[in-house]
Design a protein around this motif. Sequence first.
Motif, mmCIF file in Angstrom:
data_model
loop_
_atom_site.group_PDB
_atom_site.id
_atom_site.type_symbol
_atom_site.label_atom_id
_atom_site.label_comp_id
_atom_site.label_asym_id
_atom_site.label_seq_id
_atom_site.Cartn_x
_atom_site.Cartn_y
_atom_site.Cartn_z
ATOM 1 N N SER A 22 43.762 46.179 39.806
ATOM 2 C CA SER A 22 42.776 47.044 40.462
ATOM 3 C C SER A 22 42.405 48.222 39.573
ATOM 4 C CB SER A 22 43.333 47.560 41.797
ATOM 5 O OG SER A 22 43.541 46.497 42.701
ATOM 6 N N LEU A 23 43.415 48.760 38.861
ATOM 7 C CA LEU A 23 43.148 49.880 37.959
ATOM 8 C C LEU A 23 42.157 49.468 36.871
ATOM 9 C CD1 LEU A 23 43.725 52.735 36.932
ATOM 10 C CD2 LEU A 23 45.732 51.814 35.737
ATOM 11 N N GLU A 24 42.335 48.263 36.305
ATOM 12 C CA GLU A 24 41.421 47.780 35.280
ATOM 13 C C GLU A 24 39.999 47.664 35.820
ATOM 14 O OE1 GLU A 24 42.885 44.133 33.794
ATOM 15 O OE2 GLU A 24 44.787 44.950 33.077
ATOM 16 N N GLN A 25 39.889 47.170 37.057
ATOM 17 C CA GLN A 25 38.568 46.959 37.641
ATOM 18 C C GLN A 25 37.917 48.266 38.065
ATOM 19 O OE1 GLN A 25 39.715 44.279 40.766
ATOM 20 N NE2 GLN A 25 39.380 42.453 39.515
ATOM 21 N N GLN A 26 38.720 49.211 38.578
ATOM 22 C CA GLN A 26 38.176 50.449 39.122
ATOM 23 C C GLN A 26 37.865 51.484 38.051
ATOM 24 O OE1 GLN A 26 37.288 49.322 42.116
ATOM 25 N NE2 GLN A 26 37.965 51.191 43.112
ATOM 26 N N ARG A 27 38.540 51.396 36.907
ATOM 27 C CA ARG A 27 38.391 52.430 35.886
ATOM 28 C C ARG A 27 36.934 52.632 35.469
ATOM 29 N NH1 ARG A 27 41.603 50.438 32.183
ATOM 30 N NH2 ARG A 27 43.541 51.400 32.879
ATOM 31 N N PRO A 28 36.184 51.587 35.087
ATOM 32 C CA PRO A 28 34.782 51.836 34.688
ATOM 33 C C PRO A 28 33.904 52.305 35.847
ATOM 34 C CG PRO A 28 35.277 49.475 34.711
ATOM 35 C CD PRO A 28 36.574 50.187 34.875
ATOM 36 N N LEU A 29 34.139 51.743 37.064
ATOM 37 C CA LEU A 29 33.337 52.163 38.223
ATOM 38 C C LEU A 29 33.596 53.631 38.542
ATOM 39 C CD1 LEU A 29 31.447 51.489 40.589
ATOM 40 C CD2 LEU A 29 33.469 50.744 41.869
ATOM 41 N N SER A 30 34.864 54.029 38.509
ATOM 42 C CA SER A 30 35.197 55.425 38.808
ATOM 43 C C SER A 30 34.611 56.367 37.768
ATOM 44 C CB SER A 30 36.720 55.594 38.870
ATOM 45 O OG SER A 30 37.263 54.809 39.909
ATOM 46 N N THR A 31 34.639 55.956 36.515
ATOM 47 C CA THR A 31 34.098 56.805 35.444
ATOM 48 C C THR A 31 32.617 57.077 35.671
ATOM 49 O OG1 THR A 31 35.699 55.885 33.879
ATOM 50 C CG2 THR A 31 33.771 56.994 32.962
ATOM 51 N N VAL A 32 31.861 56.020 35.982
ATOM 52 C CA VAL A 32 30.421 56.178 36.184
ATOM 53 C C VAL A 32 30.145 57.020 37.430
ATOM 54 C CG1 VAL A 32 28.271 54.953 36.664
ATOM 55 C CG2 VAL A 32 29.869 54.052 34.968
ATOM 56 N N THR A 33 30.813 56.698 38.545
ATOM 57 C CA THR A 33 30.560 57.399 39.807
ATOM 58 C C THR A 33 30.909 58.882 39.710
ATOM 59 O OG1 THR A 33 31.049 55.344 40.988
ATOM 60 C CG2 THR A 33 31.047 57.376 42.272
ATOM 61 N N MET A 34 32.071 59.174 39.124
ATOM 62 C CA MET A 34 32.497 60.567 39.034
ATOM 63 C C MET A 34 31.644 61.340 38.023
ATOM 64 S SD MET A 34 36.578 59.723 39.328
ATOM 65 C CE MET A 34 37.200 61.362 39.081
ATOM 66 N N ALA A 35 31.186 60.658 36.979
ATOM 67 C CA ALA A 35 30.274 61.327 36.038
ATOM 68 C C ALA A 35 28.957 61.682 36.727
ATOM 69 C CB ALA A 35 30.021 60.423 34.825
ATOM 70 N N PHE A 36 28.480 60.783 37.601
ATOM 71 C CA PHE A 36 27.265 61.074 38.358
ATOM 72 C C PHE A 36 27.476 62.284 39.265
ATOM 73 C CE2 PHE A 36 25.009 60.547 42.406
ATOM 74 C CZ PHE A 36 23.692 60.650 41.965
ATOM 75 N N THR A 37 28.684 62.380 39.837
ATOM 76 C CA THR A 37 28.987 63.517 40.716
ATOM 77 C C THR A 37 28.931 64.828 39.935
ATOM 78 O OG1 THR A 37 30.423 62.063 42.001
ATOM 79 C CG2 THR A 37 30.642 64.423 42.373
ATOM 80 N N ALA A 65 32.525 72.751 36.536
ATOM 81 C CA ALA A 65 31.903 71.502 36.074
ATOM 82 C C ALA A 65 32.624 70.958 34.850
ATOM 83 C CB ALA A 65 30.429 71.753 35.763
ATOM 84 N N LEU A 66 33.089 71.857 33.955
ATOM 85 C CA LEU A 66 33.810 71.422 32.762
ATOM 86 C C LEU A 66 35.126 70.746 33.132
ATOM 87 C CD1 LEU A 66 34.141 71.337 29.689
ATOM 88 C CD2 LEU A 66 35.160 73.626 29.802
ATOM 89 N N VAL A 67 35.845 71.330 34.119
ATOM 90 C CA VAL A 67 37.099 70.713 34.564
ATOM 91 C C VAL A 67 36.828 69.326 35.144
ATOM 92 C CG1 VAL A 67 39.019 70.899 36.190
ATOM 93 C CG2 VAL A 67 38.217 72.936 34.962
ATOM 94 N N LEU A 68 35.752 69.215 35.941
ATOM 95 C CA LEU A 68 35.389 67.903 36.490
ATOM 96 C C LEU A 68 35.102 66.904 35.365
ATOM 97 C CD1 LEU A 68 33.005 68.963 39.422
ATOM 98 C CD2 LEU A 68 35.340 68.082 39.620
ATOM 99 N N LEU A 69 34.380 67.358 34.354
ATOM 100 C CA LEU A 69 34.037 66.466 33.245
ATOM 101 C C LEU A 69 35.277 66.030 32.474
ATOM 102 C CD1 LEU A 69 31.835 65.108 31.575
ATOM 103 C CD2 LEU A 69 31.666 67.203 30.221
ATOM 104 N N LEU A 70 36.219 66.943 32.264
ATOM 105 C CA LEU A 70 37.454 66.577 31.564
ATOM 106 C C LEU A 70 38.251 65.546 32.352
ATOM 107 C CD1 LEU A 70 38.595 70.085 30.226
ATOM 108 C CD2 LEU A 70 37.590 68.193 28.924
ATOM 109 N N GLN A 93 39.806 68.247 44.845
ATOM 110 C CA GLN A 93 40.110 69.664 45.080
ATOM 111 C C GLN A 93 39.199 70.562 44.237
ATOM 112 O OE1 GLN A 93 42.386 70.705 47.551
ATOM 113 N NE2 GLN A 93 41.980 68.527 47.921
ATOM 114 N N VAL A 94 38.949 70.136 42.988
ATOM 115 C CA VAL A 94 38.048 70.934 42.145
ATOM 116 C C VAL A 94 36.642 70.921 42.730
ATOM 117 C CG1 VAL A 94 37.038 71.137 39.840
ATOM 118 C CG2 VAL A 94 39.435 70.535 40.093
ATOM 119 N N LEU A 95 36.233 69.792 43.326
ATOM 120 C CA LEU A 95 34.920 69.739 43.971
ATOM 121 C C LEU A 95 34.833 70.730 45.125
ATOM 122 C CD1 LEU A 95 33.752 66.002 44.229
ATOM 123 C CD2 LEU A 95 32.582 67.892 43.129
ATOM 124 N N VAL A 96 35.905 70.799 45.931
ATOM 125 C CA VAL A 96 35.913 71.767 47.047
ATOM 126 C C VAL A 96 35.801 73.193 46.503
ATOM 127 C CG1 VAL A 96 37.278 72.705 48.943
ATOM 128 C CG2 VAL A 96 37.198 70.240 48.557
#
Length: 777
Positions: A22-37, A65-70, A93-96
Motif C-alpha cells: 500500500s505504501l508503494e501505491q500510495q506514495r506517488p498519489l500522496s505526493t501529488v495530492t499534498m503538493a496540490f494542497t 507553506a515551506l514546512v508543508l512543502l518539505l 496539524q501544520v495545515l490547521v
Amino acid sequence: MSATSTQHLPDPGLRDRFHERSLEQQRPLSTVTMAFTVVAFLCMVGARNLVDGPAPPLTYQLLCALVLLLLVLAIPNVKSTLLFGAIGVAYMQVLVAGLALNTAGLAQPLLWVLPALVVIPVCAAPLWLTPTHFFTGSVLFYAAAFVLLLGEPLAHDVGIAVWTWIVVIGVPASMVFHLGFYRFRRNHFLLESQLAQLAATDPLTGLQNRRAFVKQAERRLGGLAPEARISAIFVDIDNFKSLNDRFGHALGDWALHRVAQVLMDETTTEDSVSRIGGEEFAVLLHDGLAGALKLAERMRGAIEAIERPDGNLTASFGVAEHRRGESIMVLLDRADEALLRAKHSGRNRVCAARALPLDALQPFAADAQAIEGGAGRRYRWDDFYLISHFQPLYSLSHQKQVGFEALLRGEQDDGTLVLPVVMFAPKPSNDEGALDRASHAVHLGNACRSLPGDAWLFLNILPATFIADGYADQLATLVRSSGFDTERVILEILESHGGSVDDMSRAAAAYREHGFLIAVDDFGAGQSNLDRLLRIRPDLVKLDGELIRATTHGTEQPILPKLVSLLHQAGMLVVVEGVETTEELILAVESNVDFAQGYLLGRPAVEIAPPEFVHRQIDDAFDVIAQGRAHQHALFESEVEPYRVALRLAAAALLAGAVADDAFATLATFERCVSCFILDDSGRQIGHEVPGPAWSKEGASLHPVADPRGARWDHRPYFRNAVLLPGVAVASNPYLSLASGRPCVAVTLAVQFAAERSVIGVELDWSELGLPWPAGE
C-alpha cells in the motif's frame, strides 16, 4: 504502522506485506495530492492578503507553506509505514496552524475555515494507509480545528450549521472514503497474492514450481555472503513410469504427494523445496556438501519406507555444493549430473557431484598432466587425452585465411580418435561445464604454438559457461597468461540451453570490455533466432550449414543472399559453415558472405594446411561469378524484352486515344502476362486491369488483398524506377505479388498524358522453375 483486522489478514507477515505494498501505491498519489494542497494554501494566502483588516506577518504564512512543502518532498523517500503516517499527521496539524494564521484578524473567519474543515479530511481519507492512521490524524485535526472554532463567538444557527457540516457531512464522508479505499486495496492485494501464489505453486504437491524455485534461488545466490555455503539436491523417484503404467495415475499422484511431504518434513522453512517437473524434485539448503549429503540420506530412508503395491518407493539423489561465481543453472546441472550417476549406479542411492577433474583456468606450464604430443599439447581427461583440431576460416573478399575454429577431440593412448558422439554424450562421469572450460585452456595452449600470428582463434563456449559469474575475467587472465591477445579471440556461443538472452547480453558486454569479439553459432537452428541476435549483438554470425542449401518455395531460388543482406544491415559480419562443394562456395561469394568455412576449404586437423590451393579456389569462384553475371543478365533481358516492346506499343495506342482493353489487347495474350494496368501519379490504379493468360493460374489464395484497385503502389520499386526514367520501359526484380501470391516481375513505363503523368505496366508470372533471375537476386 497499525495493523488491520486479523479476521481478514490472519498472517502477520501477509499483513505487513499488504501495508508495504500500500505504501508503494500510495506514495506517488500522496505526493501529488499534498503538493496540490500546498498550492491551494498559497492561493488562500494570496486571497487573504487582498482582504482588509489586520493580518499576521506574511513570513509566518510562507514558513507554514515551506514546512508543508518539505513534508511533501520527504514522502518519495519514506520506507516505513509508521513514518508515512506520522508525516500525514504532521501535515494535517501544520495545515490547521496555517488556517489559524490565515484567518487571524478577519471579521468572518468561519467563511474561510468551514470549507477546509470539511474538504481536507475527505480528500485526505483515501491517502491514509491504515484505519489507525486515519482515526489518529482525523481526531487530531478536528481537535486542533475545534480549538480554533471555540475561540470564535458563533450564533446559535451558525453553530448548528457548523456542526452539521462537520459531523453529518465531513466525518461520515471521510470515513466512507477511507474504509472504502482501504477495503479495495486490501481485496486487490489479497487477489494479487493469491494469483502470485498459484503461479508459483505446483498444484499437485503444493510445492514451488520450477520457475518460482529458480527465481528464489537466484535471489539467494545474489545475496550470498562470501563465507556462506549453499547446496542443491536433485531427487528423482525410481521406476515412476512403471507405477503409473501398472497401477494408474491416481496412485502416481499419491506417490508424488507423499514424496513431497517427506521433503517438506525433512527441511526447514529457510530451505527451498520444489517439484521441478514429472517425478523430479529439487531442494536448495544453506549448508555445505557434507550436511546436504546427510539430509539427502535421511530423505532417501524416509522415502524408502513408503509402501507401493509391488514393494516400496525408492528415489535417487544428486547433491552439489555451490561454487563461487556459479549460476543456479550450472549448480543444478551439476546436481543433475550426480543424480544421473546415482541412477546409473543402481538407483536408491545418494551421489555427490564430482570435483572438477582439472582447474581449467591454470596455465599449462603449471600442470604436470599436460603432455607433449605430436604438433600440439594434449591433456589427460578420464581415460583419454584432450587435443585441439583447427579448421580454417577464409575471408572471401581477401581470399586468405583469417581465423581458425578450435575443435576439441579425444585421443586414445595409441593415437586413435574418440568419436565426438561418444566423447560429448551425456554420462554420469561427464561434467559438461568443466569440459567446456578445460577446452579453452587446451585450445589456447595449442593455438599459441600452431596459429599464424595475425589469425583469429574461434573458441566454442556453452551458454551456461558464457554467463557464469566472473568467467569473463578468468578467461581474459588465461588468454593473456597463454601469450595470446584477447583481441584475437572470438567467443563462439554454441546453440544450447543454459542461459537466458538477457543474461547472455549482459555477459557479452563484460567480455567485450576485455577485448573479446562475440560470435553466435548455428543461426537458423534450435534456440538461435533473430531476437537472440538483436539482443546479444554479436560481431559475427555463423549461419547453420543447411541455410546455404535452403531455397524459396516454388522458384527454388537460394535465400542466402537476402539473409546475408539482413544481417549486414543489422551490423553483423556473416560466416557460412558447411561449404562442401564448389557450387556452394560460388553461392557464398555471390551472396556477399564475409567468411566461409567447410570441408572444401579445409578439414579440422592438428596441423595447419597451406592455404594456397584454397586461395585459387576462391579466386576461381569470383571468376565464375563475373562471367556468369553477364550471361544471367542477358538471359533475363532476352526474356523480358518482348514485353518491353509490346508495352511501348500499348503506350503509343493509349496516347492515340485507345481504351485500355484495346491498347493492351496484344500484350494481354503473352504467355506470362498476369495482368496489364494503369496507375495514376499517386500510384492508384485507373480503371480495371486487363487479365492475361497467367491470370487464372493456380496460386496462393489471398482474397482480402487480391483486388489491387484502391491500393497505392507508388512505394513499389517498379513505380519509382519508371518515374525516374520517363519513356523507358523498365523491368523490376522478382517480387512476391500480393494479388496472386506468386513471384512476379513488373515491366513499367511512365507516360505523360495531356492531363497528368501515369505509369502503365504489365505483371509477369515468374514462378516457373528455370526462369532467369537478375544477377545478384
